[in-house]
Structures are given as C-alpha cells and as structure tokens.
Design a protein around this motif. Sequence first.
Motif, PDB file in Angstrom:
ATOM      1  N   ASP A 436     -21.405 -12.382  42.467  1.00 24.51           N
ATOM      2  CA  ASP A 436     -20.858 -13.266  41.432  1.00 24.51           C
ATOM      3  C   ASP A 436     -21.251 -12.790  40.033  1.00 24.51           C
ATOM      4  OD1 ASP A 436     -19.701 -14.815  43.374  1.00 24.51           O
ATOM      5  OD2 ASP A 436     -21.342 -16.264  43.455  1.00 24.51           O
ATOM      6  N   ILE A 437     -22.458 -12.234  39.913  1.00 28.45           N
ATOM      7  CA  ILE A 437     -22.888 -11.714  38.608  1.00 28.45           C
ATOM      8  C   ILE A 437     -22.001 -10.545  38.194  1.00 28.45           C
ATOM      9  CG2 ILE A 437     -24.762 -10.494  37.410  1.00 28.45           C
ATOM     10  CD1 ILE A 437     -26.719 -12.157  39.108  1.00 28.45           C
ATOM     11  N   LEU A 438     -21.703  -9.650  39.148  1.00 29.80           N
ATOM     12  CA  LEU A 438     -20.853  -8.494  38.844  1.00 29.80           C
ATOM     13  C   LEU A 438     -19.437  -8.926  38.498  1.00 29.80           C
ATOM     14  CD1 LEU A 438     -22.091  -6.001  41.597  1.00 29.80           C
ATOM     15  CD2 LEU A 438     -22.804  -6.167  39.213  1.00 29.80           C
ATOM     16  N   ILE A 439     -18.958  -9.959  39.189  1.00 26.83           N
ATOM     17  CA  ILE A 439     -17.623 -10.491  38.875  1.00 26.83           C
ATOM     18  C   ILE A 439     -17.609 -11.098  37.485  1.00 26.83           C
ATOM     19  CG2 ILE A 439     -15.955 -12.290  39.473  1.00 26.83           C
ATOM     20  CD1 ILE A 439     -16.627 -11.753  42.422  1.00 26.83           C
ATOM     21  N   ASP A 440     -18.668 -11.867  37.160  1.00 26.00           N
ATOM     22  CA  ASP A 440     -18.751 -12.483  35.830  1.00 26.00           C
ATOM     23  C   ASP A 440     -18.787 -11.429  34.728  1.00 26.00           C
ATOM     24  OD1 ASP A 440     -18.784 -14.939  37.032  1.00 26.00           O
ATOM     25  OD2 ASP A 440     -20.952 -15.236  36.852  1.00 26.00           O
ATOM     26  N   ARG A 441     -19.406 -10.288  35.027  1.00 28.10           N
ATOM     27  CA  ARG A 441     -19.482  -9.207  34.048  1.00 28.10           C
ATOM     28  C   ARG A 441     -18.237  -8.323  34.071  1.00 28.10           C
ATOM     29  NH1 ARG A 441     -24.889  -8.362  32.425  1.00 28.10           N
ATOM     30  NH2 ARG A 441     -25.689 -10.475  32.127  1.00 28.10           N
ATOM     31  N   LYS A 442     -17.277  -8.699  34.903  1.00 28.52           N
ATOM     32  CA  LYS A 442     -16.004  -7.983  35.014  1.00 28.52           C
ATOM     33  C   LYS A 442     -16.189  -6.518  35.411  1.00 28.52           C
ATOM     34  CE  LYS A 442     -13.381 -11.039  31.977  1.00 28.52           C
ATOM     35  NZ  LYS A 442     -12.450 -11.132  30.841  1.00 28.52           N
ATOM     36  N   ILE A 443     -17.074  -6.293  36.373  1.00 30.05           N
ATOM     37  CA  ILE A 443     -17.262  -4.960  36.922  1.00 30.05           C
ATOM     38  C   ILE A 443     -16.174  -4.733  37.965  1.00 30.05           C
ATOM     39  CG2 ILE A 443     -18.834  -3.370  38.090  1.00 30.05           C
ATOM     40  CD1 ILE A 443     -19.808  -4.346  35.341  1.00 30.05           C
ATOM     41  N   PRO A 444     -15.331  -3.691  37.833  1.00 19.73           N
ATOM     42  CA  PRO A 444     -14.266  -3.445  38.818  1.00 19.73           C
ATOM     43  C   PRO A 444     -14.826  -3.339  40.232  1.00 19.73           C
ATOM     44  CG  PRO A 444     -13.982  -2.037  36.899  1.00 19.73           C
ATOM     45  CD  PRO A 444     -15.316  -2.694  36.744  1.00 19.73           C
ATOM     46  N   ALA A 445     -14.054  -3.795  41.211  1.00 21.09           N
ATOM     47  CA  ALA A 445     -14.506  -3.832  42.603  1.00 21.09           C
ATOM     48  C   ALA A 445     -14.967  -2.471  43.090  1.00 21.09           C
ATOM     49  CB  ALA A 445     -13.389  -4.370  43.493  1.00 21.09           C
ATOM     50  N   GLU A 446     -14.249  -1.406  42.717  1.00 25.63           N
ATOM     51  CA  GLU A 446     -14.600  -0.084  43.231  1.00 25.63           C
ATOM     52  C   GLU A 446     -15.860   0.485  42.579  1.00 25.63           C
ATOM     53  OE1 GLU A 446     -11.640   0.896  39.881  1.00 25.63           O
ATOM     54  OE2 GLU A 446     -11.968  -0.679  41.362  1.00 25.63           O
ATOM     55  N   ASP A 447     -16.327  -0.155  41.484  1.00 29.33           N
ATOM     56  CA  ASP A 447     -17.526   0.331  40.803  1.00 29.33           C
ATOM     57  C   ASP A 447     -18.782  -0.444  41.188  1.00 29.33           C
ATOM     58  OD1 ASP A 447     -16.083   2.252  39.453  1.00 29.33           O
ATOM     59  OD2 ASP A 447     -15.728   0.984  37.692  1.00 29.33           O
ATOM     60  N   ARG A 448     -18.631  -1.537  41.927  1.00 28.74           N
ATOM     61  CA  ARG A 448     -19.796  -2.406  42.185  1.00 28.74           C
ATOM     62  C   ARG A 448     -20.831  -1.750  43.083  1.00 28.74           C
ATOM     63  NH1 ARG A 448     -15.867  -7.606  43.186  1.00 28.74           N
ATOM     64  NH2 ARG A 448     -15.019  -7.610  41.064  1.00 28.74           N
ATOM     65  N   ASP A 449     -20.369  -0.952  44.048  1.00 31.79           N
ATOM     66  CA  ASP A 449     -21.325  -0.281  44.936  1.00 31.79           C
ATOM     67  C   ASP A 449     -21.958   0.943  44.285  1.00 31.79           C
ATOM     68  OD1 ASP A 449     -21.102  -2.073  46.996  1.00 31.79           O
ATOM     69  OD2 ASP A 449     -19.475  -0.997  47.991  1.00 31.79           O
ATOM     70  N   LYS A 450     -21.515   1.273  43.091  1.00 22.84           N
ATOM     71  CA  LYS A 450     -22.105   2.411  42.377  1.00 22.84           C
ATOM     72  C   LYS A 450     -23.305   1.986  41.533  1.00 22.84           C
ATOM     73  CE  LYS A 450     -17.543   4.611  42.018  1.00 22.84           C
ATOM     74  NZ  LYS A 450     -16.486   5.080  41.097  1.00 22.84           N
ATOM     75  N   ILE A 451     -23.542   0.688  41.430  1.00 23.67           N
ATOM     76  CA  ILE A 451     -24.628   0.174  40.593  1.00 23.67           C
ATOM     77  C   ILE A 451     -25.908   0.124  41.416  1.00 23.67           C
ATOM     78  CG2 ILE A 451     -25.465  -1.819  39.299  1.00 23.67           C
ATOM     79  CD1 ILE A 451     -22.495  -2.480  38.726  1.00 23.67           C
ATOM     80  N   PRO A 452     -26.965   0.843  41.003  1.00 20.70           N
ATOM     81  CA  PRO A 452     -28.226   0.824  41.768  1.00 20.70           C
ATOM     82  C   PRO A 452     -28.981  -0.481  41.582  1.00 20.70           C
ATOM     83  CG  PRO A 452     -28.439   2.224  39.815  1.00 20.70           C
ATOM     84  CD  PRO A 452     -27.010   1.772  39.859  1.00 20.70           C
TER      85      PRO A 452
END
Length: 488
Positions: A436-452
């Motif tokens: 939900d935090i990543l969605i709120d920050r508008k991180i594209p779906a394909e980039d979310r697993d790239k965040i350590p």
Amino acid sequence: MSVNNNVNVINIMEIIERVENFAREYDLFKAHDKLLIACSGGPDSMALVDIFQKLSVKYKLEIIVAHAEHGIRKESSLNDAWYVKNYCEQKNIPFFMEHLNVLEHLKTEKLSVETLARKLRYQFLRKIAKAQNATKIVTAHHLNDQAETVLQHLLRGAGTAGLSGMKAKNEDIIRPFLCLYREEIEAYCSDENINPCLDETNNCLDYERNRIRLDLIPRLKAYNPKVVTAICNSAKIIAQENDFINYYVKNFYRDKVIVDIDNQGRKSIKIDIKVLKQEHKAIRNALYRYIIKEFKRNLENISFVHIDKIDKFLYNGHTGLILQLPKNLQVKINYDRLTFSEKEISPIENSEEKEQNISIKIDLGLLLTKKEIKLPYEQSLIIDKICGQDEVMKLSGREHCFIDMDKIKGDLFIRKRQNGDRIIPKGMTGSKKVKDILIDRKIPAEDRDKIPLICDEKGIIWIAGIQQDNNYLVNKNSKHILYLKLKK
C-alpha cells in the motif's frame, strides 16, 4: 493501338515516356543504378524487362533478371522458367532462378499458398539483390493490381495503411508500372511482338485474388465502368493522408514518448496518458501501430481488434492492469503513463541466492569502514557507522536513512518484498502494508520488486528510498548510528 474504356489510344513511346515520368516523380532510380527485375514470364513482367532494357541505354542502367519458380504448376511452371531464361540469354541479360517448392514449405508454414509464395519469392529476390549489389528490386505491379490489392485489404478490414495500396517505392522495392493499366501493358506486348507465358492458375477461382479480379471487379463495373481508376484515385488520396498521419506520429514519438532500456537490454516505451488522450483517435491508433513496429518491425498478427483494445484499455483500464497482445507484447497502466513492453522473464535477483528471502547478508560486527554493496537494477547501498548527531542534521532526503544501531536485532540483510510485508511508517503508531505504501507513492507495479528492503531479525527497517520504520529512528539519546544511502 486500342484499349478498353479505362484508357485512351496511345503509342509505344507514350507508354515508355509515362513510365519514365512516373519514375522521375517518385525518384525510383538514378543513372548508373543496378536494378534487379522480377520476371515471371507473364505480360506485365516481360514488358517491364523490355522497357527497362530500352531505358538502360539512356540512363546507363545495369539490369539483371530473377525468376522464382514456385513449383506449384509443375511442368507448366518449369516451361515459364526456361522461357524467361532463354529470353534473357538472347538479350544478354544476366539471369538468376530458384526453385522455391512452395507446396513442400506449406507443410510446416501456417500460411495460404498465395502468402507463402509471396514470402518465399521476396526472400529469393532480396538474396539475389544483395549478392549482386543491386540497388533496387523492380516489380511489374500495375494499376489493376493496385485496385485488386485495395479491395483485398478493404474486405479484410484494413486501416489507412492497407487502403493506401502499394507504394511506388517501398524501401528496396520499386513499382514503375503503377502508372499503367493491364490493358495498356498487354497492348504493348502485342505491338512489340513479345509473346509472354500465360499462367493458367490466373483463372482459378480457388485464389482470393483471382476472385476479386474475375468476379468482384466486373460486378463493380456495372456501377462504375471506370471503377479501377476510381479505386486507384481513392488509394492515392488515402496514401497522402496516411503519410501525413505517419509524419505527425513520428514527431509525436520523438518529442513526447519516453524509451527506457533496462540493465538487461529490455525496452519499454512510455507515454503520458493525459497527453495521449488529447490526441485524435486516428493519431492514437497510428501511434500504437508505430510503437508495435518499434518492437517487432512489422504488424503481423496485429489487427484492428488489437489496436482498438489498446485504445479502450487507455480509457477503461487502471493502474496495475495489463493488456496482453500477440508477439509477446503487453500494455500496462502505471498511474499517469501507458507503458508498452515485452513480457518480462522474472530476473534472478542475486547470483548466489535465487530464493525470495535473504539476498545479501550484512555482518555489522565486521563493518570497520564505509562499505558499498552492489544491488540488482543498477543500484548500490552505501553503509557507514557514524558517531553523534551532526551528520544526521546535515543530510535529508529519502535516499538517506539513519538507524539507531542499538535497536537492531541481529544482522542486517537485504531482500526484495514478500506478500504480507508491513512496517510502521515514520511518525505513525500503526503498521501499514508495504504494497500500500508503494501504491500511495505511485511506484509502477513492475518496479516494486526492484526496491530493496533493509531488514533485521524483527522486520523491515527501511524500504530503501521510500520509507523508514518508526521503531528504528534516531533520537537525541542515540549513541551508535548507522548511515545508509541508496545510490542509483
């Protein structure tokens, strides 16, 4: 010389002059060019060879002839091949031939006989042109062929590109007879004593093209005796309008489209949705086709239905949705952008650890000096121990993180996110899903697993570059501080 009501009475020199003027208008060839003429032995291609032999003197052209023997009509087909060969030998024209055996290829290729024969024929022609350093391949398509092509595309539901018909010049192919009617060409052969071969399959109604020529066009002539001329004129108008749309789309692509290449060489093409919606639907559709060609070089297996689905997806889709297209392509909506890409194969996050749990383990007991750890996706994590609060006050921004080391349990490790991950965001008391935090920050779906994620044995300390957990914050009583920086 008389011809039907599509054309006026003309003479041989007028035909040659018309071809010459047409070639000049569309810049089809230049003096000293080496031209490969595709010759089947029929009236059209035999007239083409004869006319270009005459033009070769004036323009100092070097001409060669290539004949594709399809192997469909057996002995009759072989006779045509020998006829063209003998003709070229008599005229001292270099001749090349290949037996394509279309029916044999048909066993493994899911194409119609017509389509497969055309594919193999052009492969052969390009092979010879390359080997002989020919500047252009010349074909004998004429105005009647153009009308048949447009009708064939119309019946299949083509757009402006298909309804534009054949181009006078299309990359390495030139068609200098697109200024002549079939009847004019046949009359030319008669007057010049050219005795061409006659392909008996031209009268076979099993082929779609023949049905259009022998059945549909004669019926249409009942409504307009000059229907071939009318269709060709319409195709020319549509071609001009299509050229303008393509010119506009190329400029739009250059100025307003973002092309990204990741560290594995995968391409993605992104467009601002708000900007895209301001364009006319015709421009949007042309842009979708242009983008697909950027990935796959052609539009095979891409129909009106697919292009229309993309546009509906633009208006009805939402973040996270993916539209699958043929050719291993997909379209995604990521907040304010429409993204085209090829389907991704899940990358191995770490060469030593392929599981989703621990990727990299950090032993803080061995951290004596500043350390930089390389991460996937062209990222790295800088780690350092600091003393006192001064450094904390100097640096700000989401790429920096300060942790009270006395609150860390065990070693640190770096991993990618997992289902159910939660943290207590800085300044809050309740937990929140990482997703939900990543969605709120508008991180594209394909980039979310790239965040350590930086974790200890208790849980997540820092969503690197995004959010720190409240339980690990530095305060005025903190004595041992760990500094982390996400570097891209």
